[in-house]
Design a protein around this motif. Sequence first.
Motif, PDB file in Angstrom:
ATOM      1  N   TYR A  35       1.266  -1.254  -0.288  1.00 48.24           N
ATOM      2  CA  TYR A  35      -0.094  -0.187  -0.240  1.00 48.24           C
ATOM      3  C   TYR A  35       0.996   0.727   0.580  1.00 48.24           C
ATOM      4  N   ALA A  36       1.893   1.152   0.674  1.00 45.29           N
ATOM      5  CA  ALA A  36       3.067   2.156   0.484  1.00 45.29           C
ATOM      6  C   ALA A  36       3.923   2.126  -1.030  1.00 45.29           C
ATOM      7  N   LEU A  37       3.384   1.698  -1.506  1.00 43.60           N
ATOM      8  CA  LEU A  37       4.238   2.299  -2.829  1.00 43.60           C
ATOM      9  C   LEU A  37       3.047   2.375  -3.931  1.00 43.60           C
ATOM     10  N   ALA A  38       2.161   1.814  -3.036  1.00 43.28           N
ATOM     11  CA  ALA A  38       0.754   1.916  -4.579  1.00 43.28           C
ATOM     12  C   ALA A  38       0.136   3.574  -4.080  1.00 43.28           C
ATOM     13  N   ALA A  39       0.810   4.058  -3.129  1.00 45.90           N
ATOM     14  CA  ALA A  39      -0.058   5.202  -2.626  1.00 45.90           C
ATOM     15  C   ALA A  39       0.678   6.496  -3.983  1.00 45.90           C
ATOM     16  N   LEU A  40       2.175   6.389  -4.685  1.00 47.58           N
ATOM     17  CA  LEU A  40       2.402   7.662  -5.380  1.00 47.58           C
ATOM     18  C   LEU A  40       1.853   7.135  -7.057  1.00 47.58           C
ATOM     19  N   PRO A  41       1.711   5.616  -7.539  1.00 43.91           N
ATOM     20  CA  PRO A  41       0.606   6.100  -8.404  1.00 43.91           C
ATOM     21  C   PRO A  41      -0.783   6.470  -8.036  1.00 43.91           C
ATOM     22  N   LEU A  42      -1.441   5.879  -7.208  1.00 44.00           N
ATOM     23  CA  LEU A  42      -2.375   6.487  -6.468  1.00 44.00           C
ATOM     24  C   LEU A  42      -3.042   8.100  -6.378  1.00 44.00           C
ATOM     25  N   ALA A  43      -1.699   8.659  -5.963  1.00 40.63           N
ATOM     26  CA  ALA A  43      -2.025  10.256  -5.929  1.00 40.63           C
ATOM     27  C   ALA A  43      -2.232  10.835  -7.530  1.00 40.63           C
ATOM     28  N   GLY A  44      -2.538  10.077  -7.979  1.00 47.01           N
ATOM     29  CA  GLY A  44      -3.260  11.182  -9.463  1.00 47.01           C
ATOM     30  C   GLY A  44      -4.943  10.245 -10.134  1.00 47.01           C
ATOM     31  N   HIS A  52      -4.110  15.645  -0.912  1.00 48.88           N
ATOM     32  CA  HIS A  52      -3.408  14.463  -0.468  1.00 48.88           C
ATOM     33  C   HIS A  52      -2.919  14.350  -1.370  1.00 48.88           C
ATOM     34  N   SER A  53      -3.580  14.008  -2.142  1.00 44.59           N
ATOM     35  CA  SER A  53      -1.925  14.127  -4.002  1.00 44.59           C
ATOM     36  C   SER A  53      -0.632  14.478  -3.947  1.00 44.59           C
ATOM     37  N   VAL A  54      -0.500  15.366  -2.628  1.00 47.09           N
ATOM     38  CA  VAL A  54       0.677  16.268  -3.064  1.00 47.09           C
ATOM     39  C   VAL A  54       1.277  15.631  -2.084  1.00 47.09           C
ATOM     40  N   LEU A  55       0.635  14.982  -0.594  1.00 54.37           N
ATOM     41  CA  LEU A  55       1.788  14.146   0.387  1.00 54.37           C
ATOM     42  C   LEU A  55       1.866  12.793   0.552  1.00 54.37           C
ATOM     43  N   SER A  56       0.433  12.524  -0.319  1.00 51.33           N
ATOM     44  CA  SER A  56       0.364  11.194  -0.276  1.00 51.33           C
ATOM     45  C   SER A  56       2.259  10.658  -1.699  1.00 51.33           C
ATOM     46  N   ALA A  57       1.813  12.294  -2.599  1.00 54.50           N
ATOM     47  CA  ALA A  57       2.598  11.316  -3.390  1.00 54.50           C
ATOM     48  C   ALA A  57       4.102  11.527  -3.055  1.00 54.50           C
ATOM     49  N   CYS A  58       4.757  12.512  -2.224  1.00 50.34           N
ATOM     50  CA  CYS A  58       5.896  13.075  -1.021  1.00 50.34           C
ATOM     51  C   CYS A  58       6.150  11.687  -0.318  1.00 50.34           C
ATOM     52  N   VAL A  59       5.488  11.077   0.048  1.00 50.58           N
ATOM     53  CA  VAL A  59       5.895   9.937   1.035  1.00 50.58           C
ATOM     54  C   VAL A  59       5.550   8.556   0.031  1.00 50.58           C
ATOM     55  N   GLY A  60       4.504   8.305  -0.925  1.00 50.74           N
ATOM     56  CA  GLY A  60       5.240   7.012  -1.689  1.00 50.74           C
ATOM     57  C   GLY A  60       6.587   7.634  -2.861  1.00 50.74           C
ATOM     58  N   LEU A  61       7.422   8.837  -3.268  1.00 55.12           N
ATOM     59  CA  LEU A  61       8.166   8.844  -3.748  1.00 55.12           C
ATOM     60  C   LEU A  61       9.417   8.083  -2.661  1.00 55.12           C
ATOM     61  N   ALA A 102       8.944   6.160  -0.436  1.00 55.76           N
ATOM     62  CA  ALA A 102       8.838   4.518   0.135  1.00 55.76           C
ATOM     63  C   ALA A 102       9.597   4.023  -1.149  1.00 55.76           C
ATOM     64  N   TRP A 103       9.318   4.383  -2.581  1.00 60.03           N
ATOM     65  CA  TRP A 103      10.452   4.105  -3.659  1.00 60.03           C
ATOM     66  C   TRP A 103      11.484   3.966  -3.634  1.00 60.03           C
ATOM     67  N   PHE A 104      11.873   4.751  -3.552  1.00 57.29           N
ATOM     68  CA  PHE A 104      13.425   5.177  -3.075  1.00 57.29           C
ATOM     69  C   PHE A 104      13.878   4.397  -1.971  1.00 57.29           C
ATOM     70  N   LEU A 105      13.120   3.952  -0.593  1.00 58.24           N
ATOM     71  CA  LEU A 105      13.400   2.742  -0.085  1.00 58.24           C
ATOM     72  C   LEU A 105      13.549   1.958  -0.870  1.00 58.24           C
ATOM     73  N   VAL A 106      12.766   1.155  -1.302  1.00 64.12           N
ATOM     74  CA  VAL A 106      12.633  -0.209  -2.057  1.00 64.12           C
ATOM     75  C   VAL A 106      14.166   0.277  -2.223  1.00 64.12           C
ATOM     76  N   PHE A 107      14.693   0.903  -3.822  1.00 62.87           N
ATOM     77  CA  PHE A 107      15.646   1.007  -4.226  1.00 62.87           C
ATOM     78  C   PHE A 107      17.022   0.975  -3.436  1.00 62.87           C
ATOM     79  N   LEU A 108      17.050   1.337  -2.634  1.00 55.58           N
ATOM     80  CA  LEU A 108      17.853   1.491  -1.548  1.00 55.58           C
ATOM     81  C   LEU A 108      18.432  -0.148  -1.440  1.00 55.58           C
ATOM     82  N   ALA A 109      16.830  -0.887  -0.255  1.00 54.56           N
ATOM     83  CA  ALA A 109      17.085  -1.862  -0.201  1.00 54.56           C
ATOM     84  C   ALA A 109      17.423  -3.213  -1.031  1.00 54.56           C
ATOM     85  N   VAL A 110      17.388  -2.658  -2.773  1.00 57.70           N
ATOM     86  CA  VAL A 110      17.050  -4.124  -3.616  1.00 57.70           C
ATOM     87  C   VAL A 110      18.329  -3.842  -3.852  1.00 57.70           C
ATOM     88  N   LEU A 111      19.324  -2.126  -3.932  1.00 59.72           N
ATOM     89  CA  LEU A 111      21.023  -1.831  -3.860  1.00 59.72           C
ATOM     90  C   LEU A 111      21.264  -2.683  -3.265  1.00 59.72           C
TER      91      LEU A 111
END
Length: 165
Positions: A13-22, A53-62, A64-73
Motif C-alpha cells: 500500500y505504501a508503494l501504491a501511494a505514488l501511482p494512486l496520488a493522481g 492528499h495528492s501532493v502529500l501522498s505522492a511525496c511519501v510514496g516517492l 517509499a520507492w526510493f527506500l525500495v531502491f536502496l533496499a534492492v541496491l
Amino acid sequence: MKSVCSLARWACYALAALPLAGAPVAVRMRVPRRRLREPISRRGITPVRVVAHSVLSACVGLLAWFLVFLAVLGFVRGVAYPLVAANDYENSWGGPTLAGAWAVHAALGVGMLPVWLVVLAGLGAVQLRLIRKLFERSGPVWPVPAALVLAIAGVFLFLSWLSQI
C-alpha cells in the motif's frame, strides 16, 4: 506467517501511494478497502483536500520507492559483493580477505530486508492515516505534519545519497 503477509500488504500500500496520488478519489478510497480491509468514507471532500492528499501522498510514496531502491541496491551489492567490489578488501567490513568481506556484506544485505519491510509497512500506515484525516476528517492531526516531515527527510536522504556516490 500471517504477520509477514500483513506487513507485506501494508508495504504494498505504501508503494501504491505514488501511482494512486493522481487517481480519481473513488479509486483512492477503494484501494484501502480492498487491500487492507479498511473502508474509507466520504465526509465533505473538498478540492483543496484532494490536492493536499495528492501532493502529500505522492511525496511519501516517492520516499517509499526510493527506500525500495536502496533496499534492492544493498541486497544486490551484498550478495554479489565480489562482482561489484574493487580489490580493496583490506579496508572493507569483514576484510582483509574476500571471504570475510563477502560474508559480512551478504549478511547485512539479506539481514536488512526485514527492517526495510517494517519501514515500508510504517509508511503504508502513515498513508492510511493521511487519507483518513483528509477524506474522512477523522482521527488525529499528526498524519499531515508527519507526511510533511517525511517528505523533507526524503529530500535530505536523497541529496545525501546522491552526494556520496
